[in-house]
Design a protein around this motif. Structure first.
Motif, PDB file in Angstrom:
ATOM      1  N   MET A   1     -13.553  30.914  46.382  1.00  0.00           N
ATOM      2  CA  MET A   1     -13.140  32.288  46.139  1.00  0.00           C
ATOM      3  C   MET A   1     -13.063  32.505  44.628  1.00  0.00           C
ATOM      4  SD  MET A   1      -9.650  34.249  47.423  1.00  0.00           S
ATOM      5  CE  MET A   1     -10.202  34.498  49.082  1.00  0.00           C
ATOM      6  N   ASN A   2     -13.625  33.631  44.148  1.00  0.00           N
ATOM      7  CA  ASN A   2     -13.528  33.971  42.734  1.00  0.00           C
ATOM      8  C   ASN A   2     -12.637  35.209  42.570  1.00  0.00           C
ATOM      9  OD1 ASN A   2     -15.120  36.377  43.082  1.00  0.00           O
ATOM     10  ND2 ASN A   2     -16.984  35.154  42.927  1.00  0.00           N
ATOM     11  N   LYS A   3     -12.419  35.630  41.321  1.00  0.00           N
ATOM     12  CA  LYS A   3     -11.508  36.757  41.059  1.00  0.00           C
ATOM     13  C   LYS A   3     -11.966  38.042  41.750  1.00  0.00           C
ATOM     14  CE  LYS A   3      -8.909  35.671  36.943  1.00  0.00           C
ATOM     15  NZ  LYS A   3      -7.577  35.823  37.503  1.00  0.00           N
ATOM     16  N   LEU A   4     -13.260  38.326  41.729  1.00  0.00           N
ATOM     17  CA  LEU A   4     -13.766  39.546  42.362  1.00  0.00           C
ATOM     18  C   LEU A   4     -13.526  39.510  43.872  1.00  0.00           C
ATOM     19  CD1 LEU A   4     -15.196  42.256  42.231  1.00  0.00           C
ATOM     20  CD2 LEU A   4     -17.373  41.037  42.300  1.00  0.00           C
ATOM     21  N   GLU A   5     -13.828  38.381  44.496  1.00  0.00           N
ATOM     22  CA  GLU A   5     -13.594  38.254  45.946  1.00  0.00           C
ATOM     23  C   GLU A   5     -12.110  38.387  46.271  1.00  0.00           C
ATOM     24  OE1 GLU A   5     -17.294  35.221  46.978  1.00  0.00           O
ATOM     25  OE2 GLU A   5     -15.381  34.407  46.268  1.00  0.00           O
ATOM     26  N   LEU A   6     -11.258  37.800  45.432  1.00  0.00           N
ATOM     27  CA  LEU A   6      -9.821  37.884  45.672  1.00  0.00           C
ATOM     28  C   LEU A   6      -9.329  39.319  45.498  1.00  0.00           C
ATOM     29  CD1 LEU A   6      -7.174  36.581  46.390  1.00  0.00           C
ATOM     30  CD2 LEU A   6      -6.943  35.844  44.001  1.00  0.00           C
ATOM     31  N   THR A   7      -9.826  40.011  44.489  1.00  0.00           N
ATOM     32  CA  THR A   7      -9.452  41.420  44.293  1.00  0.00           C
ATOM     33  C   THR A   7      -9.855  42.246  45.510  1.00  0.00           C
ATOM     34  OG1 THR A   7      -9.558  41.280  41.884  1.00  0.00           O
ATOM     35  CG2 THR A   7      -9.836  43.466  42.843  1.00  0.00           C
ATOM     36  N   GLU A   8     -11.049  42.012  46.015  1.00  0.00           N
ATOM     37  CA  GLU A   8     -11.499  42.746  47.214  1.00  0.00           C
ATOM     38  C   GLU A   8     -10.603  42.419  48.414  1.00  0.00           C
ATOM     39  OE1 GLU A   8     -15.601  41.506  47.383  1.00  0.00           O
ATOM     40  OE2 GLU A   8     -16.222  43.070  45.977  1.00  0.00           O
ATOM     41  N   THR A   9     -10.176  41.169  48.524  1.00  0.00           N
ATOM     42  CA  THR A   9      -9.269  40.769  49.608  1.00  0.00           C
ATOM     43  C   THR A   9      -7.927  41.477  49.477  1.00  0.00           C
ATOM     44  OG1 THR A   9     -10.351  38.619  49.799  1.00  0.00           O
ATOM     45  CG2 THR A   9      -8.115  38.791  50.689  1.00  0.00           C
ATOM     46  N   ILE A  10      -7.414  41.524  48.253  1.00  0.00           N
ATOM     47  CA  ILE A  10      -6.136  42.198  48.011  1.00  0.00           C
ATOM     48  C   ILE A  10      -6.240  43.674  48.387  1.00  0.00           C
ATOM     49  CG2 ILE A  10      -4.532  42.961  46.199  1.00  0.00           C
ATOM     50  CD1 ILE A  10      -5.066  40.173  44.855  1.00  0.00           C
ATOM     51  N   TRP A  34       1.827  45.939  35.494  1.00  0.00           N
ATOM     52  CA  TRP A  34       1.389  44.554  35.337  1.00  0.00           C
ATOM     53  C   TRP A  34       0.836  44.010  36.650  1.00  0.00           C
ATOM     54  CZ3 TRP A  34       2.005  39.824  37.428  1.00  0.00           C
ATOM     55  CH2 TRP A  34       1.433  38.764  36.723  1.00  0.00           C
ATOM     56  N   THR A  35       1.523  44.262  37.737  1.00  0.00           N
ATOM     57  CA  THR A  35       1.090  43.758  39.049  1.00  0.00           C
ATOM     58  C   THR A  35      -0.295  44.283  39.402  1.00  0.00           C
ATOM     59  OG1 THR A  35       3.372  43.577  39.819  1.00  0.00           O
ATOM     60  CG2 THR A  35       1.656  43.677  41.515  1.00  0.00           C
ATOM     61  N   THR A  36      -0.499  45.577  39.225  1.00  0.00           N
ATOM     62  CA  THR A  36      -1.795  46.173  39.536  1.00  0.00           C
ATOM     63  C   THR A  36      -2.882  45.561  38.665  1.00  0.00           C
ATOM     64  OG1 THR A  36      -0.668  48.226  40.153  1.00  0.00           O
ATOM     65  CG2 THR A  36      -3.048  48.348  39.803  1.00  0.00           C
ATOM     66  N   SER A  37      -2.617  45.439  37.368  1.00  0.00           N
ATOM     67  CA  SER A  37      -3.587  44.853  36.446  1.00  0.00           C
ATOM     68  C   SER A  37      -3.929  43.420  36.842  1.00  0.00           C
ATOM     69  CB  SER A  37      -3.027  44.894  35.022  1.00  0.00           C
ATOM     70  OG  SER A  37      -3.908  44.281  34.124  1.00  0.00           O
ATOM     71  N   ALA A  38      -2.917  42.643  37.195  1.00  0.00           N
ATOM     72  CA  ALA A  38      -3.159  41.253  37.595  1.00  0.00           C
ATOM     73  C   ALA A  38      -3.940  41.190  38.899  1.00  0.00           C
ATOM     74  CB  ALA A  38      -1.832  40.505  37.710  1.00  0.00           C
ATOM     75  N   CYS A  39      -3.630  42.071  39.843  1.00  0.00           N
ATOM     76  CA  CYS A  39      -4.382  42.101  41.108  1.00  0.00           C
ATOM     77  C   CYS A  39      -5.831  42.517  40.886  1.00  0.00           C
ATOM     78  CB  CYS A  39      -3.699  43.031  42.112  1.00  0.00           C
ATOM     79  SG  CYS A  39      -2.173  42.359  42.817  1.00  0.00           S
ATOM     80  N   LEU A  40      -6.084  43.285  39.836  1.00  0.00           N
ATOM     81  CA  LEU A  40      -7.447  43.679  39.486  1.00  0.00           C
ATOM     82  C   LEU A  40      -8.157  42.599  38.662  1.00  0.00           C
ATOM     83  CD1 LEU A  40      -6.900  47.458  38.609  1.00  0.00           C
ATOM     84  CD2 LEU A  40      -7.956  46.502  40.664  1.00  0.00           C
ATOM     85  N   GLY A  41      -7.452  41.504  38.369  1.00  0.00           N
ATOM     86  CA  GLY A  41      -8.061  40.379  37.672  1.00  0.00           C
ATOM     87  C   GLY A  41      -7.984  40.426  36.164  1.00  0.00           C
ATOM     88  N   MET A  42      -7.200  41.343  35.602  1.00  0.00           N
ATOM     89  CA  MET A  42      -7.124  41.468  34.146  1.00  0.00           C
ATOM     90  C   MET A  42      -5.962  40.696  33.524  1.00  0.00           C
ATOM     91  SD  MET A  42      -9.791  43.059  33.252  1.00  0.00           S
ATOM     92  CE  MET A  42      -9.617  43.778  31.640  1.00  0.00           C
ATOM     93  N   ASN A  43      -5.116  40.090  34.324  1.00  0.00           N
ATOM     94  CA  ASN A  43      -4.034  39.220  33.856  1.00  0.00           C
ATOM     95  C   ASN A  43      -3.958  38.030  34.806  1.00  0.00           C
ATOM     96  OD1 ASN A  43      -2.578  40.530  31.540  1.00  0.00           O
ATOM     97  ND2 ASN A  43      -2.513  42.203  33.011  1.00  0.00           N
ATOM     98  N   SER A  44      -3.425  36.921  34.309  1.00  0.00           N
ATOM     99  CA  SER A  44      -3.228  35.758  35.168  1.00  0.00           C
ATOM    100  C   SER A  44      -1.785  35.744  35.657  1.00  0.00           C
ATOM    101  CB  SER A  44      -3.552  34.465  34.416  1.00  0.00           C
ATOM    102  OG  SER A  44      -2.730  34.320  33.275  1.00  0.00           O
ATOM    103  N   PHE A  45      -1.607  35.362  36.899  1.00  0.00           N
ATOM    104  CA  PHE A  45      -0.275  35.284  37.494  1.00  0.00           C
ATOM    105  C   PHE A  45       0.402  33.981  37.093  1.00  0.00           C
ATOM    106  CE2 PHE A  45      -1.942  38.453  40.386  1.00  0.00           C
ATOM    107  CZ  PHE A  45      -0.828  39.152  40.827  1.00  0.00           C
ATOM    108  N   PRO A  65      -5.039  29.017  42.733  1.00  0.00           N
ATOM    109  CA  PRO A  65      -5.668  28.766  41.431  1.00  0.00           C
ATOM    110  C   PRO A  65      -6.426  29.980  40.892  1.00  0.00           C
ATOM    111  CG  PRO A  65      -6.792  27.538  43.171  1.00  0.00           C
ATOM    112  CD  PRO A  65      -5.578  28.152  43.784  1.00  0.00           C
ATOM    113  N   VAL A  66      -6.936  30.813  41.767  1.00  0.00           N
ATOM    114  CA  VAL A  66      -7.670  32.004  41.321  1.00  0.00           C
ATOM    115  C   VAL A  66      -6.697  33.009  40.712  1.00  0.00           C
ATOM    116  CG1 VAL A  66      -9.234  33.866  42.017  1.00  0.00           C
ATOM    117  CG2 VAL A  66      -9.424  31.616  43.092  1.00  0.00           C
ATOM    118  N   LEU A  67      -5.545  33.197  41.338  1.00  0.00           N
ATOM    119  CA  LEU A  67      -4.529  34.109  40.795  1.00  0.00           C
ATOM    120  C   LEU A  67      -4.030  33.633  39.433  1.00  0.00           C
ATOM    121  CD1 LEU A  67      -2.454  34.769  44.034  1.00  0.00           C
ATOM    122  CD2 LEU A  67      -3.852  36.458  42.810  1.00  0.00           C
ATOM    123  N   MET A  68      -3.955  32.322  39.247  1.00  0.00           N
ATOM    124  CA  MET A  68      -3.430  31.751  38.007  1.00  0.00           C
ATOM    125  C   MET A  68      -4.503  31.568  36.927  1.00  0.00           C
ATOM    126  SD  MET A  68      -0.805  28.982  39.700  1.00  0.00           S
ATOM    127  CE  MET A  68      -0.441  28.239  38.120  1.00  0.00           C
TER     128      MET A  68
END
Length: 146
Positions: A1-10, A34-45, A65-68
């Motif tokens: 899973m990559n950031k784009l796939e995870l964002t689509e899942t979210i 911040w939460t929205t930005s991180a869910c969109l992949g622009m910040n690391s959790f 690991p993808v979220l982080m």
């Protein structure tokens, strides 16, 4: 899973569960922006918030690991087509030099940090039409001479 796939899942889970970004932010004890930005992949959790998000949304274990993962903060450099995003682009285009002049007149030669930074979005009800209030709060970083 990559950031784009995870964002689509979210997004899919958010839609399926009929959640708001505010509800998700409240569920992990973070701000909506911040939460929205991180869910969109622009910040690391941070790990604690990543784990809270996984539990809150029911994300699979491989999400951690993808979220982080540290993001590459890139964006399309063409003129945005979405009307809301375009208007923000237009604000910076029209008022960017003005903001630079006023900030540097008040603080000196430097920039506003986007790292030591907070942002908030508020709604102000108004009989002439509701108002959007954007607060951008960044630390001033002076340029150094050497």
């Amino acid at each position: 899973m990559n950031k784009l796939e995870l964002t689509e899942t979210i997004f899919a889970i958010k839609k399926e569960k009929q959640l708001s970004w505010q509800a998700i932010a409240d569920g992990i004890d973070m701000s909506i922006v911040w939460t929205t930005s991180a869910c969109l992949g622009m910040n690391s959790f941070p790990k604690e918030q990543a784990e809270k998000l996984m539990e809150f949304l029911g994300l699979p274990e491989e999400s951690l690991p993808v979220l982080m993962e540290y993001p590459t903060k890139e964006w399309d450099k063409s003129v945005p087509q979405d009307p809301l995003v375009y208007r923000l682009y237009e604000v910076v285009g029209v008022y960017g030099d003005t903001l630079k002049e006023v900030i540097q007149e008040k603080f000196g030669d430097g920039i506003m940090s986007a790292i030591d930074f907070e942002m908030d979005v508020q709604k102000e009800e108004n009989p002439k039409g509701d108002r959007v209030i954007l607060t951008l709060n960044g630390k001033f970083l002076p340029y150094k001479s050497w």
